[in-house]
Write a protein that holds these residues in place. Structure first.
Motif, PDB file in Angstrom:
ATOM      1  N   HIS A  54       4.858   4.688   4.104  1.00  0.00           N
ATOM      2  CA  HIS A  54       5.221   4.739   2.681  1.00  0.00           C
ATOM      3  C   HIS A  54       4.354   3.780   1.869  1.00  0.00           C
ATOM      4  N   ALA A  55       4.061   2.600   2.434  1.00  0.00           N
ATOM      5  CA  ALA A  55       3.222   1.634   1.727  1.00  0.00           C
ATOM      6  C   ALA A  55       1.814   2.178   1.550  1.00  0.00           C
ATOM      7  N   ALA A  56       1.312   2.857   2.593  1.00  0.00           N
ATOM      8  CA  ALA A  56      -0.024   3.453   2.501  1.00  0.00           C
ATOM      9  C   ALA A  56      -0.056   4.551   1.447  1.00  0.00           C
ATOM     10  N   GLU A  57       0.989   5.353   1.387  1.00  0.00           N
ATOM     11  CA  GLU A  57       1.018   6.440   0.410  1.00  0.00           C
ATOM     12  C   GLU A  57       1.156   5.909  -1.016  1.00  0.00           C
ATOM     13  N   LEU A  58       1.922   4.841  -1.187  1.00  0.00           N
ATOM     14  CA  LEU A  58       1.980   4.213  -2.510  1.00  0.00           C
ATOM     15  C   LEU A  58       0.598   3.703  -2.920  1.00  0.00           C
ATOM     16  N   GLY A  59      -0.106   3.098  -1.969  1.00  0.00           N
ATOM     17  CA  GLY A  59      -1.462   2.637  -2.250  1.00  0.00           C
ATOM     18  C   GLY A  59      -2.409   3.784  -2.543  1.00  0.00           C
ATOM     19  N   ARG A  60      -2.265   4.873  -1.798  1.00  0.00           N
ATOM     20  CA  ARG A  60      -3.143   6.033  -2.014  1.00  0.00           C
ATOM     21  C   ARG A  60      -2.906   6.627  -3.403  1.00  0.00           C
ATOM     22  N   ALA A  61      -1.659   6.694  -3.805  1.00  0.00           N
ATOM     23  CA  ALA A  61      -1.359   7.219  -5.133  1.00  0.00           C
ATOM     24  C   ALA A  61      -1.976   6.343  -6.215  1.00  0.00           C
ATOM     25  N   GLU A  62      -1.908   5.024  -6.033  1.00  0.00           N
ATOM     26  CA  GLU A  62      -2.493   4.120  -7.013  1.00  0.00           C
ATOM     27  C   GLU A  62      -4.013   4.279  -7.068  1.00  0.00           C
ATOM     28  N   ALA A  63      -4.648   4.427  -5.897  1.00  0.00           N
ATOM     29  CA  ALA A  63      -6.103   4.624  -5.877  1.00  0.00           C
ATOM     30  C   ALA A  63      -6.483   5.936  -6.567  1.00  0.00           C
ATOM     31  N   LEU A  64      -5.694   6.978  -6.344  1.00  0.00           N
ATOM     32  CA  LEU A  64      -5.954   8.258  -7.011  1.00  0.00           C
ATOM     33  C   LEU A  64      -5.781   8.129  -8.522  1.00  0.00           C
TER      34      LEU A  64
END
Length: 571
Positions: free
Chosen positions: A326-336
């Protein structure tokens, strides 16, 4: 927040690990300059390609070799960097990045004798890295006694005691000596335990191996407190169910060597440049590809460096089964989002919300993104869910009310907005953002102006250098008819935000109100020059500003059916 080392230790690491400035190439100028520009942009993929091309044309150039190694290392391609790093050593060239690449490859290949035989004076990465790698190399050779002596030797260095003891505990636990590892964790009121999140979780696994799950649960509660962190919750649930947790933090010598680079990188994070920390995180991932914390650190650094595609790719390496997915996906969303791909970011967050429907941070992030995209109704829905699953009185609850209030206000739902703003202030009475937003909104509605003035004065006291807040103070004074008092505050706001169209427009109105018509016209023209033509929802209305320049503020107010200001116009 944890700090892996005290400030003295961070300073010691930084002093021991500084990279030299690369030598400028004397030929292959075009490719070299293109590579240099790519490095300036932190575009490591382009930098590697250009420097490799330049090196092919000038194969004996030390500066090009160094840059190729550094670019490949920043990409995590340590195998590709290895031949050039070896060539540099064969030529007797001193390069810490090259020596890091060589040491990492020897570690990955299990060549412990070669690691131990390296002269730290001529082929060392730095005293800290060399000392810890030597200890782990002894572990790899089965010389546990020598390894422990080496960890103790590193611990004598100024500021590095707890850092070295952490690695000693990891080494003991990796060979099944959980009693010895726990003795280190428990010493000095748990100083090693609180070095980092990983240290605390490692101790929980050690205690579980010792059949002391209750103590592990108590320790985690003491260190982390209560909070909706899925990975911590998963560990706590397993401990509470009586499961004996395996020791996973360092399962092998190579894992231990990966931990050396990760813990140094994490210690330097926020203390050193992002690109500098990145090489440590990348080396840790090279040695242990499933080191989730190293992947997350690398991705966060790449995001900060503006390498959004690399950040997204790195976040995606965290597998769905990981407690930190979940932390990785939150980070991925922010990068996108930062890559100007909001639709893709929203898709990631919506899927994540379906997978973790009770995690407030996900709904909050989705609400923030929808609000930034001006999808205010959807933002409210997301904030509703975040608040549903947020414990009353928790640290971030005020922000959820504040953000939802903004979303209501932008939809002209003032009653709901005001209720949310006041709920936020009940939780955080002196929060300057909320005081300013609510106060300014009251000013614009020309209601409760005395209360609005008090709120904004409190906000200015808390944030005297915030242009938006100082502007609000000037504007409420203007609305109250206290024009002379407004001037100084509005001029200060323009000093703080010289190219903001709203602030310049407001200063123009204030100047008009005190009879300084020529200066008012000048400020309105400035405001007009700063208006973004694509911002159709902005507060600065270009047509209204043009009309004020043509006929003056009094006439515009008359056209709008508003009583004109009482001014002494200077003509």
């Amino acid at each position: 927040m944890f700090s892996l080392l005290r400030h003295a230790a961070v300073a010691a690491i930084a002093a021991a690990a500084a990279f030299p400035v690369p030598v400028a190439a004397q030929s292959s100028a075009g490719a070299y300059l293109a590579g240099r520009q790519a490095v300036y942009r932190s575009d490591y993929d382009a930098a590697a390609r250009y420097y490799i091309r330049a090196l092919a044309l000038d194969p004996a150039n030390p500066g090009l070799m160094e840059n190729v190694v550094l670019a490949q290392l920043s990409l995590g391609e340590l195998k590709r960097a290895y031949p050039v790093a070896l060539q540099m050593e064969d030529l007797g060239l001193r390069s810490q990045v090259a020596q890091m690449v060589v040491a990492a490859n020897l570690s990955a290949d299990g060549k412990y004798d070669e690691l131990l035989a390296r002269d730290p004076e001529t082929k060392g990465v730095g005293p800290l890295v060399d000392g810890l790698l030597m200890a782990w190399a002894y572990m790899g050779k089965g010389s546990v006694g020598k390894a422990l002596e080496q960890f103790d030797k590193v611990a004598t260095e100024n500021g590095l005691r707890d850092f070295a003891r952490y690695h000693k505990a990891m080494a003991l636990a990796s060979v099944g000596d959980y009693e010895g590892a726990e003795a280190i964790f428990a010493a000095d009121d748990g100083a090693v335990t609180t070095l980092s999140r990983r240290a605390a979780l490692a101790r929980a696994e050690v205690l579980s191996q010792l059949d002391r799950n209750d103590q592990a649960l108590a320790m985690l509660a003491d260190v982390f407190g209560a909070g909706p962190d899925p990975s911590l919750t998963a560990v706590a649930d397993r401990l509470a169910a009586g499961e004996k947790l395996p020791f996973t933090h360092v399962r092998s010598v190579q894992d231990g060597m990966a931990e050396v680079f990760f813990t140094i990188g994490a210690a330097l994070n926020s203390e050193a440049a992002d690109d500098y920390v990145l090489v440590y995180a990348r080396t840790a991932s090279f040695l242990r590809p499933d080191h989730i914390d190293a992947l997350l650190l690398s991705a966060e650094l790449l995001d900060e460096l503006g390498q959004y595609d690399l950040a997204v790719a790195t976040y995606k390496l965290v597998p769905p089964g990981s407690p930190d997915h979940h932390a990785a996906e939150l980070g991925r969303a922010e990068a996108l989002r930062r890559a100007a791909k909001p639709d893709a970011a929203i898709e990631v967050l919506e899927q994540l919300a379906r997978n973790h429907p009770t995690l407030p941070a996900i709904h909050s992030a989705l609400g923030d993104l929808q609000r930034q995209q001006e999808n205010y109704a959807k933002a409210v829905q997301a904030y509703d869910k975040a608040l549903d699953y947020t414990e009353d009185g928790s640290t971030g609850q005020w922000f959820l009310y504040y953000a939802r209030g903004i979303s209501h206000e932008r939809q002209k739902q003032w009653e709901q907005a005001e209720s949310d703003f006041r709920a936020a202030l009940e939780l955080n009475p002196d929060q300057p953002q909320v005081l300013n937003y609510l106060g300014y909104s009251l000013v614009e509605k020309q209601i409760k102006l005395d209360e609005a003035l008090d709120m904004i004065q409190r906000a200015v006291a808390a944030r005297p250098d915030s242009g938006y807040i100082v502007d609000s103070l000037g504007w409420v004074l203007f609305r109250l008819g206290r024009y002379e008092e407004a001037v100084g505050h509005m001029e200060r706001a323009v000093e703080l935000m010289p190219v903001d169209p709203v602030v310049n427009d407001h200063l123009g109105d204030v100047y008009w109100a005190v009879g300084r018509a020529r200066e008012a016209e000048f400020q309105w023209k400035r405001a007009l020059s700063f208006v973004d033509p694509e911002d159709t929802d902005g507060e600065a209305d270009p047509e209204r500003i043009r009309r004020k320049i043509e006929i003056g503020l009094d006439a515009v107010l008359a056209e709008e059916g508003v009583a004109p200001l009482k001014v002494a116009n200077d003509g």
